[in-house]
Design a protein around this motif. Structure first.
Motif, PDB file in Angstrom:
ATOM      1  N   PHE A   1       7.703   3.252 -11.727  1.00  0.00           N
ATOM      2  CA  PHE A   1       8.416   2.026 -11.341  1.00  0.00           C
ATOM      3  C   PHE A   1       7.950   0.835 -12.161  1.00  0.00           C
ATOM      4  CE2 PHE A   1       8.471  -1.898  -8.835  1.00  0.00           C
ATOM      5  CZ  PHE A   1       9.829  -2.034  -8.615  1.00  0.00           C
ATOM      6  N   PHE A   2       6.637   0.669 -12.302  1.00  0.00           N
ATOM      7  CA  PHE A   2       6.132  -0.494 -13.031  1.00  0.00           C
ATOM      8  C   PHE A   2       6.358  -0.356 -14.542  1.00  0.00           C
ATOM      9  CE2 PHE A   2       3.729  -0.965  -9.031  1.00  0.00           C
ATOM     10  CZ  PHE A   2       4.133  -2.254  -8.720  1.00  0.00           C
ATOM     11  N   ALA A   3       6.421   0.870 -15.034  1.00  0.00           N
ATOM     12  CA  ALA A   3       6.761   1.071 -16.455  1.00  0.00           C
ATOM     13  C   ALA A   3       8.209   0.654 -16.698  1.00  0.00           C
ATOM     14  CB  ALA A   3       6.551   2.537 -16.835  1.00  0.00           C
ATOM     15  N   ILE A   4       9.106   1.064 -15.800  1.00  0.00           N
ATOM     16  CA  ILE A   4      10.519   0.691 -15.914  1.00  0.00           C
ATOM     17  C   ILE A   4      10.678  -0.819 -15.751  1.00  0.00           C
ATOM     18  CG2 ILE A   4      12.782   0.912 -14.813  1.00  0.00           C
ATOM     19  CD1 ILE A   4      12.026   3.808 -14.137  1.00  0.00           C
ATOM     20  N   THR A   5       9.868  -1.407 -14.879  1.00  0.00           N
ATOM     21  CA  THR A   5       9.914  -2.862 -14.670  1.00  0.00           C
ATOM     22  C   THR A   5       9.649  -3.590 -15.983  1.00  0.00           C
ATOM     23  OG1 THR A   5       9.249  -2.729 -12.351  1.00  0.00           O
ATOM     24  CG2 THR A   5       8.791  -4.791 -13.503  1.00  0.00           C
ATOM     25  N   GLY A   6       8.611  -3.175 -16.701  1.00  0.00           N
ATOM     26  CA  GLY A   6       8.301  -3.803 -17.983  1.00  0.00           C
ATOM     27  C   GLY A   6       9.417  -3.613 -18.994  1.00  0.00           C
ATOM     28  N   GLN A   7       9.976  -2.423 -19.055  1.00  0.00           N
ATOM     29  CA  GLN A   7      11.069  -2.143 -19.992  1.00  0.00           C
ATOM     30  C   GLN A   7      12.303  -2.972 -19.665  1.00  0.00           C
ATOM     31  OE1 GLN A   7      11.553   2.093 -19.563  1.00  0.00           O
ATOM     32  NE2 GLN A   7       9.512   2.541 -20.358  1.00  0.00           N
TER      33      GLN A   7
ATOM     34  N   ASN B   1      -5.631  -0.862 -13.732  1.00  0.00           N
ATOM     35  CA  ASN B   1      -6.013   0.516 -14.077  1.00  0.00           C
ATOM     36  C   ASN B   1      -4.840   1.372 -14.536  1.00  0.00           C
ATOM     37  OD1 ASN B   1      -8.738   0.119 -13.452  1.00  0.00           O
ATOM     38  ND2 ASN B   1      -8.406   0.580 -11.293  1.00  0.00           N
ATOM     39  N   SER B   2      -3.647   1.134 -13.979  1.00  0.00           N
ATOM     40  CA  SER B   2      -2.530   2.061 -14.214  1.00  0.00           C
ATOM     41  C   SER B   2      -1.300   1.444 -14.859  1.00  0.00           C
ATOM     42  CB  SER B   2      -2.113   2.703 -12.879  1.00  0.00           C
ATOM     43  OG  SER B   2      -3.202   3.339 -12.257  1.00  0.00           O
ATOM     44  N   SER B   3      -1.241   0.118 -14.981  1.00  0.00           N
ATOM     45  CA  SER B   3      -0.030  -0.515 -15.529  1.00  0.00           C
ATOM     46  C   SER B   3      -0.365  -1.595 -16.553  1.00  0.00           C
ATOM     47  CB  SER B   3       0.809  -1.111 -14.389  1.00  0.00           C
ATOM     48  OG  SER B   3       1.295  -0.106 -13.542  1.00  0.00           O
ATOM     49  N   ARG B   4      -1.292  -1.290 -17.422  1.00  0.00           N
ATOM     50  CA  ARG B   4      -1.686  -2.283 -18.430  1.00  0.00           C
ATOM     51  C   ARG B   4      -0.552  -2.599 -19.393  1.00  0.00           C
ATOM     52  NH1 ARG B   4      -8.037  -1.380 -20.162  1.00  0.00           N
ATOM     53  NH2 ARG B   4      -8.890  -1.734 -18.059  1.00  0.00           N
TER      54      ARG B   4
ATOM     55  N   ARG C   1       0.842  -1.214   0.000  1.00  0.00           N
ATOM     56  CA  ARG C   1       0.000   0.000   0.000  1.00  0.00           C
ATOM     57  C   ARG C   1       0.872   1.257   0.000  1.00  0.00           C
ATOM     58  NH1 ARG C   1      -5.305  -0.788   0.633  1.00  0.00           N
ATOM     59  NH2 ARG C   1      -6.028  -2.829   1.364  1.00  0.00           N
ATOM     60  N   ASN C   2       1.972   1.209   0.738  1.00  0.00           N
ATOM     61  CA  ASN C   2       2.887   2.355   0.760  1.00  0.00           C
ATOM     62  C   ASN C   2       3.541   2.557  -0.601  1.00  0.00           C
ATOM     63  OD1 ASN C   2       2.424   3.023   3.448  1.00  0.00           O
ATOM     64  ND2 ASN C   2       4.019   1.643   4.204  1.00  0.00           N
ATOM     65  N   ILE C   3       3.907   1.446  -1.257  1.00  0.00           N
ATOM     66  CA  ILE C   3       4.525   1.522  -2.591  1.00  0.00           C
ATOM     67  C   ILE C   3       3.551   2.137  -3.593  1.00  0.00           C
ATOM     68  CG2 ILE C   3       5.374   0.152  -4.537  1.00  0.00           C
ATOM     69  CD1 ILE C   3       6.481  -1.847  -2.460  1.00  0.00           C
ATOM     70  N   LEU C   4       2.328   1.623  -3.579  1.00  0.00           N
ATOM     71  CA  LEU C   4       1.331   2.091  -4.548  1.00  0.00           C
ATOM     72  C   LEU C   4       0.870   3.514  -4.255  1.00  0.00           C
ATOM     73  CD1 LEU C   4      -0.875  -1.115  -4.931  1.00  0.00           C
ATOM     74  CD2 LEU C   4       1.092  -0.394  -6.296  1.00  0.00           C
ATOM     75  N   GLY C   5       0.992   3.918  -3.002  1.00  0.00           N
ATOM     76  CA  GLY C   5       0.566   5.271  -2.637  1.00  0.00           C
ATOM     77  C   GLY C   5       1.608   6.324  -2.954  1.00  0.00           C
TER      78      GLY C   5
END
Length: 273
Positions: free
Chosen positions: A90-96, A144-147, A79-83
């Protein structure tokens, strides 16, 4: 004779002129060679520094993300990470990063160093996604935010050959399964082009754990009537039912049970299995 002497004098002057130009050109050439040598040395030094920085960043990333992987098993931590303001980035970089890693693999990926910083870095990132997707708030965030991350994982599962990168495949499949618990997430990934044929292809992987998580994803699809209605034709045409039957007779009890349950679900729904 005077005319000849004048011509010779002119030739001597021209010769001196061209000689001076030649000396100037030679001096310029020597200077340029020295400059190129200096630039080449500077370039090599820059390459070495860049390599050292890349190794440092990879090592640091592997260490930090491995720690974060462990921490992300806590709901409060997720919850702290997502908040935070950097969650989407972070999740965009994770995919890349995952995509770059898979593309960098050579043909002989079995020789991949499983203990390398690069490998540990990517596995840790995939593990973080899996833990985040294990929570309702995490699934909602990813859908919702990291499709783009979900799309990337589906694509990469098709890029990795059977029998290779099994740990990474398992973590990605676990992430997608966790996302499928969310109805919106299940609808999104099941409607991804080629998703059902991809699962059929992944069932041919020799690794039992990969097959287990593929079967779990197929169960998610088959147990949701609305999703199944849309996926039914593609499932009927592309799923390797003989392979599923073979898995239902596996010595691996978990794999055997999942395969048999899926076959039973499909029989109930009047599939020709």
């Amino acid at each position: 004779m005077e005319k000849r002497e004048q011509e010779l004098e002119q030739l001597r002057m021209d010769c001196e002129h061209f000689k001076a130009r030649l000396e100037t050109a030679q001096a310029d050439c020597i200077r340029e060679k020295k400059e190129k040598l200096t630039l080449r040395q500077q370039l090599n030094e820059a390459k070495q520094q860049l390599l050292q920085q890349a190794e440092y960043c990879t090592g640091m990333g592997a260490a930090v993300c491995t720690l974060l992987w462990g921490v992300s098993s806590s709901e409060e931590a997720v919850r702290n990470i997502l908040g935070g303001s950097k969650a989407v980035i972070f999740f965009a970089i994770t995919g890349q990063t995952m995509e770059s890693f898979v593309k960098s693999l050579g043909e002989d990926t079995k020789q991949q160093d499983l203990d390398s910083d690069e490998n540990q870095f990517v596995l840790a990132l995939a593990g973080i996604v899996t833990n985040v997707a294990a929570l309702a708030c995490g699934r909602e965030f990813l859908v919702n935010s990291s499709r783009e991350l979900l799309d990337t994982m589906i694509q990469l599962l098709g890029d990795m050959k059977p029998g290779f990168c099994t740990k990474l495949k398992v973590l990605m499949l676990m992430s997608l399964y966790n996302v499928s618990i969310n109805l919106k997430g299940l609808k999104y990934i099941s409607e991804s082009p080629g998703f059902i044929p991809l699962l059929g292809w992944l069932l041919k992987d020799p690794d039992a754990e990969v097959c287990v998580h593929v079967l779990r994803l197929l169960q998610s699809v088959s147990l949701e009537p609305e999703v199944l209605a849309k996926s039914a034709p593609e499932m009927r045409d592309t799923l390797p039912f003989q392979r599923i039957k073979a898995l239902s007779k596996s010595r691996n009890v978990g794999l055997q049970t999942l395969a048999q349950e899926l076959l039973d679900d499909l029989k109930i729904l009047e599939y020709e299995v």
